[in-house]
Scaffold this motif. Structure first.
Motif, mmCIF file in Angstrom:
data_model
loop_
_atom_site.group_PDB
_atom_site.id
_atom_site.type_symbol
_atom_site.label_atom_id
_atom_site.label_comp_id
_atom_site.label_asym_id
_atom_site.label_seq_id
_atom_site.Cartn_x
_atom_site.Cartn_y
_atom_site.Cartn_z
ATOM 1 N N ALA A 178 29.900 28.951 -53.540
ATOM 2 C CA ALA A 178 29.371 27.990 -54.508
ATOM 3 C C ALA A 178 30.237 26.734 -54.566
ATOM 4 O O ALA A 178 29.908 25.790 -55.265
ATOM 5 C CB ALA A 178 29.279 28.625 -55.883
ATOM 6 N N GLN A 179 31.364 26.730 -53.852
ATOM 7 C CA GLN A 179 32.336 25.633 -53.897
ATOM 8 C C GLN A 179 32.775 25.364 -55.337
ATOM 9 O O GLN A 179 32.907 24.214 -55.759
ATOM 10 C CB GLN A 179 31.764 24.378 -53.244
ATOM 11 N N THR A 229 26.319 19.662 -54.520
ATOM 12 C CA THR A 229 25.352 19.719 -53.415
ATOM 13 C C THR A 229 24.884 21.159 -53.224
ATOM 14 O O THR A 229 23.717 21.405 -52.938
ATOM 15 C CB THR A 229 25.946 19.188 -52.092
ATOM 16 N N THR A 230 25.805 22.100 -53.397
ATOM 17 C CA THR A 230 25.414 23.497 -53.299
ATOM 18 C C THR A 230 24.431 23.843 -54.411
ATOM 19 O O THR A 230 23.447 24.558 -54.203
ATOM 20 C CB THR A 230 26.655 24.405 -53.430
ATOM 21 N N TYR A 231 24.707 23.309 -55.590
ATOM 22 C CA TYR A 231 23.843 23.545 -56.750
ATOM 23 C C TYR A 231 22.443 22.984 -56.485
ATOM 24 O O TYR A 231 21.435 23.649 -56.733
ATOM 25 C CB TYR A 231 24.494 22.865 -57.962
ATOM 26 N N VAL A 232 22.401 21.767 -55.934
ATOM 27 C CA VAL A 232 21.108 21.147 -55.613
ATOM 28 C C VAL A 232 20.354 22.000 -54.602
ATOM 29 O O VAL A 232 19.145 22.201 -54.715
ATOM 30 C CB VAL A 232 21.329 19.722 -55.059
ATOM 31 N N ALA A 233 21.098 22.504 -53.612
ATOM 32 C CA ALA A 233 20.462 23.337 -52.588
ATOM 33 C C ALA A 233 19.808 24.547 -53.225
ATOM 34 O O ALA A 233 18.682 24.911 -52.903
ATOM 35 C CB ALA A 233 21.502 23.770 -51.554
ATOM 36 N N LYS A 234 20.516 25.149 -54.187
ATOM 37 C CA LYS A 234 19.964 26.329 -54.854
ATOM 38 C C LYS A 234 18.732 25.970 -55.664
ATOM 39 O O LYS A 234 17.744 26.700 -55.688
ATOM 40 C CB LYS A 234 21.007 26.950 -55.772
ATOM 41 N N MET A 235 18.809 24.817 -56.355
ATOM 42 C CA MET A 235 17.674 24.384 -57.161
ATOM 43 C C MET A 235 16.456 24.151 -56.279
ATOM 44 O O MET A 235 15.350 24.532 -56.608
ATOM 45 C CB MET A 235 18.010 23.075 -57.876
ATOM 46 N N ALA A 236 16.680 23.497 -55.141
ATOM 47 C CA ALA A 236 15.558 23.161 -54.269
ATOM 48 C C ALA A 236 14.914 24.427 -53.718
ATOM 49 O O ALA A 236 13.719 24.467 -53.469
ATOM 50 C CB ALA A 236 16.027 22.278 -53.124
ATOM 51 N N GLU A 237 15.720 25.463 -53.541
ATOM 52 C CA GLU A 237 15.164 26.712 -53.058
ATOM 53 C C GLU A 237 14.161 27.276 -54.043
ATOM 54 O O GLU A 237 13.166 27.858 -53.668
ATOM 55 C CB GLU A 237 16.286 27.730 -52.906
ATOM 56 N N TRP A 271 11.205 25.078 -42.956
ATOM 57 C CA TRP A 271 11.255 25.590 -44.325
ATOM 58 C C TRP A 271 9.940 26.326 -44.553
ATOM 59 O O TRP A 271 8.960 26.028 -43.874
ATOM 60 C CB TRP A 271 11.396 24.421 -45.318
ATOM 61 N N TYR A 326 21.011 20.349 -46.381
ATOM 62 C CA TYR A 326 20.674 19.331 -47.387
ATOM 63 C C TYR A 326 21.425 18.039 -47.166
ATOM 64 O O TYR A 326 20.911 16.957 -47.401
ATOM 65 C CB TYR A 326 20.910 19.881 -48.798
ATOM 66 N N GLU A 327 22.667 18.156 -46.724
ATOM 67 C CA GLU A 327 23.440 16.947 -46.440
ATOM 68 C C GLU A 327 22.767 16.127 -45.356
ATOM 69 O O GLU A 327 22.689 14.909 -45.430
ATOM 70 C CB GLU A 327 24.854 17.330 -45.991
ATOM 71 N N THR A 355 24.112 24.169 -47.207
ATOM 72 C CA THR A 355 24.559 22.894 -47.756
ATOM 73 C C THR A 355 24.457 21.781 -46.726
ATOM 74 O O THR A 355 24.070 20.655 -47.031
ATOM 75 C CB THR A 355 26.009 22.999 -48.229
ATOM 76 N N ILE A 372 16.224 17.820 -58.662
ATOM 77 C CA ILE A 372 17.079 17.383 -59.756
ATOM 78 C C ILE A 372 17.300 15.898 -59.544
ATOM 79 O O ILE A 372 17.534 15.453 -58.431
ATOM 80 C CB ILE A 372 18.397 18.187 -59.782
ATOM 81 N N GLY A 432 29.991 18.738 -48.462
ATOM 82 C CA GLY A 432 29.432 18.790 -49.814
ATOM 83 C C GLY A 432 30.419 19.310 -50.837
ATOM 84 O O GLY A 432 31.582 19.576 -50.543
ATOM 85 N N GLU A 448 30.604 26.743 -62.349
ATOM 86 C CA GLU A 448 29.384 27.536 -62.367
ATOM 87 C C GLU A 448 29.165 28.231 -63.707
ATOM 88 O O GLU A 448 28.047 28.303 -64.198
ATOM 89 C CB GLU A 448 29.455 28.588 -61.256
#
Lengths: 639, 328
Positions: free
Chosen positions: B290-291, B37-45, A511, A498-499, A495, B50, B33, B89
């Motif tokens: 996942a916060q 932000t955690t969700y975005v991180a997962k999506m980007a992986e 990456w 990304y921040e 996290t 998004i 975050g 979630e």
């Protein structure tokens, strides 16, 4: 079309083609035959479309029965289910990821300017509850959801928006629907085959409309009863959406998938997830046997990837690749192959690099910014990496020196983009750095910036994603030290990574570089278009996505690529699309923004020796959501 | 007397849990975050972006755009009336996720508790009465071995041995044929066929200290004059030991329950993750990662309540066992 996607040396022949044959007598699974006899289910011929899609099995005609055992991680693993069931969209990828083939749409016509697509649905296709699947279901998405501000807010899914205008739909007849855009959209059929554009055929109108205020004036009482925030929240809970776990949590939701959820669905309290065959599935094999062959798919819910590895060794997993591909486990899989009774599958790595370096071209510090934006500096860093040493020590000899772009053998392979400056030449690197005027050094031998500070920066690495990156950085730090550049590894949590990107608060990040097999679908390394992925210039991506309102103004070369990309997206002719994308790659090669270490080795997966019709080698990518396009519905267990 | 004490202690739990809720909320908010932000991180992986507008819509829907005190108030005011809030979630109520895992969590904890105390008591007595004998050294050695080995490692070793020698993966709590079936005697037996690993792994970790506590306390008592007197009067040796010194030595052994209860809960998290148990621990870990604020917060509150209840039980047991203990 084949030419466009042709992968040359990588081309696979999985022998899996669809041919329209006319099977008159259909067969079905024994359990379904009994239900028909008991009067609980209509006969198979009535459940199938008038012309079901005929699938030629990979090896041979299968037999019915069995349960495929897999494993899920406890959290956010919804795509584990999606990838096995395959996103049943209007189109899909052929098994070797070279072209788009019909799926729920039997055929289509595209207008000359590629702005209108007329899809012919398979007449008589049924949802998993037996209700007919028609053009009205597509219209339900387009008219009642896509443009509904309560549902998507101000941002409908980008794949259905061209020049700010959402797609429109026109019903020609029950089984024909025309989707139109205000401008050409040459990539639409490919987009529909990815896992991210399934919406037009995701929602069954007859079921999901009960959660929509247009069709149910009393939806609020359901919202209250469920404790949902609003009808859109309720709708997503009951009918799902892309990229949320709730999609697999409601056994009542009708689908078009080969297997459907049972009472043991994917919810937060699930300890096991079981899907069973869809009695209305719309595909048959060449002898008229309704697919799928296998009765059930069962996922155990695990918290820990190691526990899945142990299940593999014990022979308790029938087919899986997800969560199993850590390279350190590969020797263990080979050692225990006999005991576990499984075969090891090869999954062609779709990434361009095992470890890509993203120097922040939008760096806040003006001195560093100037240095980072000099191409010679980036060349020097690249020449200063001893790739063979890293490949030998960290990647156990697997891979060859590489930068980014399409992998060798792909039609879009650009040798300059892939191979330039991969040789190890510290002398020339030092000359280049001297040439930039960075000649002053401090007592420890590090170069000084013009303002007298040491040329030093941090490299952010996420160890939990790939632990190899941390090891490789140890070597790279030493190799760059020989150039008089100080770098330190900064291991961060995901996290935070990304921040730091969002707040433009980083100097370099590591990456893996996607886009090796799917360069046009994942162009984030050659163009700053992805707000989280184009990590070499996130501020340029913001500028691009906000139409110049936000972020930072990109370089001229990048602006030329944006123009080419717009041209590419609206081009209808596939040969011309290819030529345009080659120009984009050439611009990126000349700009030399992102570099890396090596082509990544292929990934592995395992399958039980009893499970047949599984190709032994297939691509691994998110855009080709493996193993879905290899059609798990035609896998079967040998008796 | 006892009832008044009990009620007073229960009432004290309310302000205590209130303070705990503040700490829990602050801790969950502490990492950078939020859920999105955690969700975005997962999506980007998975190579997917998004757009900002969608994020804002979700942030508003989950109430993540409000200030922290407002978010806290929304959570705690719901909690006060038994509403745990929504899991971001899963798009379902946090309580519905938690409640299915609570019974098995309690079964695991109580079973481990009974195992550890049940085994430690006789061994502790034995090694005190027969101190410095071969038997004493043997049990002490294995006790310390259990103490020194990290729980999760022991769990992994047991799982590995299972695969290596029996060819089965022994994780999880039920065999495939019993999963999702209604409860029956056969299912309970099946449960304990799996659960013993967890009980053993968690139990051994606290066994050593329990044995040592029992041993040390008993040794103190054994040398006291009243023991010698009773022995001189010809009382049977085992009857003597069990009736007098053991009863007195039991006090610290009981009061330690309150201290080991939380250790049992936190120790169970990693072990349960390794063993693949559908208990609260792994759920807590993943919701924290996942916060998923309401889910993680709800679980932490339940775990804290269990700890407080554990303390209360140990105090009441002590009062029942030893008339010298006062209720104030």
């Amino acid at each position: 079309m084949t030419l466009y996607w042709k992968m040359g040396a990588l081309a696979l022949s999985l022998g899996l083609v669809t041919t329209p044959t006319w099977a008159q007598d259909y067969n079905e699974a024994p359990a379904l035959a009994e239900a028909v006899k008991a009067g609980k289910l209509p006969p198979v011929a009535e459940r199938l479309p008038a012309k079901p899609e005929v699938i030629t099995p990979v090896e041979q005609i299968g037999t019915y029965g069995g349960t495929i055992r897999r494993g899920l991680r406890g959290s956010s693993d919804h795509n584990n289910i999606l990838r096995f069931l395959s996103p049943q969209g209007l189109t899909r990828w052929n098994p070797d990821f070279t072209e788009v083939v019909p799926n729920l749409a039997e055929s289509w016509e595209v207008s000359d300017d590629a702005s209108e697509y007329t899809f012919h649905l398979r007449e008589g296709t049924k949802w998993s509850d037996g209700a007919p699947f028609t053009a009205d279901d597509v219209l339900f998405f387009v008219n009642d959801l896509l443009t509904n501000a309560d549902f998507y807010g101000s941002a409908p899914p980008a794949r259905f928006v061209i020049e700010g205008q959402p797609m429109t739909a026109e019903k020609i007849d029950d089984y024909t629907v025309k989707l139109s855009f205000v401008a050409p959209y040459g990539q639409f059929l490919q987009e529909l085959a990815t896992p991210l554009a399934q919406e037009p055929v995701l929602w069954a109108k007859h079921y999901c409309s009960q959660f929509h205020p247009t069709y149910n004036s009393d939806v609020q009482s359901m919202v209250d009863a469920e404790g949902a925030a609003d009808w859109a929240d309720l709708f997503r809970r009951k009918c799902g959406d892309l990229e949320i776990p709730a999609r697999w949590g409601n056994p009542d939701r009708p689908t078009l998938d080969p297997w459907v959820a049972t009472d043991e669905a994917y919810t937060g309290d699930a300890t096991r997830v079981v899907f069973e065959r869809n009695p209305y599935f719309w595909q048959v094999d060449t002898e008229g046997n309704q697919l799928p062959y296998v009765d059930k798919v069962r996922w155990s819910v695990e918290q820990d990837a190691e526990s899945l590895v142990l299940q593999v060794l014990a022979g308790e997993i029938d087919m899986q690749a997800r969560h199993l591909d850590a390279s350190k486990n590969i020797p263990v899989y080979y050692e225990n192959q006999e005991r576990g009774g499984y075969d090891i599958l090869e999954r062609l790595n779709s990434d361009a690099n095992a470890m890509g370096f993203y120097l922040n071209l939008n760096e806040k510090d003006p001195e560093l910014n100037k240095v980072f934006n000099s191409k010679d500096f980036r060349i020097a860093l690249s020449l200063g990496i001893n790739r063979d040493e890293i490949i030998d020590l960290v990647y156990l000899g697997q891979g060859e020196p590489f930068q980014i772009g399409a992998r060798p053998g792909h039609a879009l392979y650009n040798e300059q983009l892939g191979r330039q400056f991969t040789e190890y030449d510290p002398d020339r690197a030092n000359e280049l750095l001297d040439g930039l005027g960075l000649t002053e050094r401090d007592a420890e031998g590090y170069r000084l910036l013009p303002d007298g500070k040491r040329l030093s920066f941090q490299v952010d690495v996420i160890p939990t994603l790939q632990v190899e990156w941390v090891d490789a950085m140890e070597l790279v730090n030493e190799q760059w030290k020989a150039l008089g550049i100080e770098t330190t590894t900064n291991t961060v949590e995901r996290t935070l990574y990304y921040e730091r990107g969002d707040s433009n608060d980083f100097e370099m990040q590591v990456w893996n570089a996607p886009g090796g097999l799917d360069p046009t679908l994942s162009p984030r390394n050659v163009m700053a278009v992805h707000p989280q992925g184009s990590r070499f210039a996130l501020q340029w991506a913001k500028w691009y996505l906000s139409g110049g309102k936000d972020g930072m103004e990109p370089s001229d070369s990048m602006k030329r690529r944006y123009d080419l990309f717009a041209e590419f997206k609206s081009e209808a002719d596939l040969q011309k699309q290819l030529e345009i994308f080659e120009k984009i790659h050439q611009e990126a090669a000349d700009a030399f923004e992102v570099f890396g270490v090596a082509l990544p080795a292929n990934k592995v997966g395992i399958k039980s020796r009893k499970l047949k019709n599984v190709p032994m080698s297939f691509p691994a990518a998110w855009m080709y959501p493996d193993p879905g396009p290899t059609l798990p519905q035609q896998y079967y267990f040998e008796k | 007397m006892l009832l008044r004490y009990f009620i007073r202690r229960l009432l004290w739990m309310i302000p205590f849990l209130f303070v705990v809720s503040i700490v829990v909320f602050a801790l969950i908010q502490a990492p950078p975050g939020d859920f999105l932000t955690t969700y975005v991180a997962k999506m980007a992986e998975s190579n997917e972006g998004i757009d900002q507008a969608t994020l804002e819509r979700m942030r508003e829907q989950y109430g993540l755009d409000r200030s922290l005190p407002v978010q806290y108030w929304k959570w705690i005011s719901g909690l006060a009336v038994g509403d745990f809030g929504q899991s971001f979630e899963w798009n379902q109520s946090a309580w519905s996720v938690i409640k299915s895992r609570l019974p098995l969590t309690l079964v695991l904890m109580l079973s481990t508790f009974i195992f550890a105390w049940g085994v430690a008591l006789p061994i502790g007595i034995y090694s005190a009465v027969r101190k410095y004998t071969v038997g004493d050294y043997v049990v002490t050695f294995f006790g310390f071995l259990g103490l020194a080995t990290p729980n999760f490692l022991l769990a992994l070793v047991v799982l590995y041995l299972g695969v290596r020698f029996f060819g089965v993966h022994m994780g999880g709590l039920f065999s495939d044929e019993y999963e999702g079936e209604p409860w029956s005697l056969a299912k309970v037996i099946d449960l304990y066929k799996h659960l013993w690993i967890g009980i053993l792994v968690l139990g051994t970790a606290i066994l050593a200290s329990l044995i040592r506590i029992m041993r040390a306390n008993l040794l103190d008592e054994l040398s006291k004059p009243y023991v010698t007197t009773a022995r001189a009067k010809g009382m049977a040796e085992w009857k003597l030991i069990l009736k007098y010194p053991v009863r007195i030595a039991l006090n610290p052994f009981i009061s330690i329950i309150g201290i080991y209860f939380p250790a049992l809960i936190s120790g169970a998290v990693v072990t349960a993750v390794v063993l693949g148990y559908p208990t609260l621990g792994p759920l807590m870990l993943q919701s924290l990662l996942a916060q998923d604020m309401h889910l993680a917060g709800g679980i932490l509150m339940i775990m804290c309540s269990l700890t407080v209840v554990g303390m209360l039980i140990s105090d009441i047991l002590l009062a029942l066992l030893d008339p010298r203990v006062r209720y104030d």
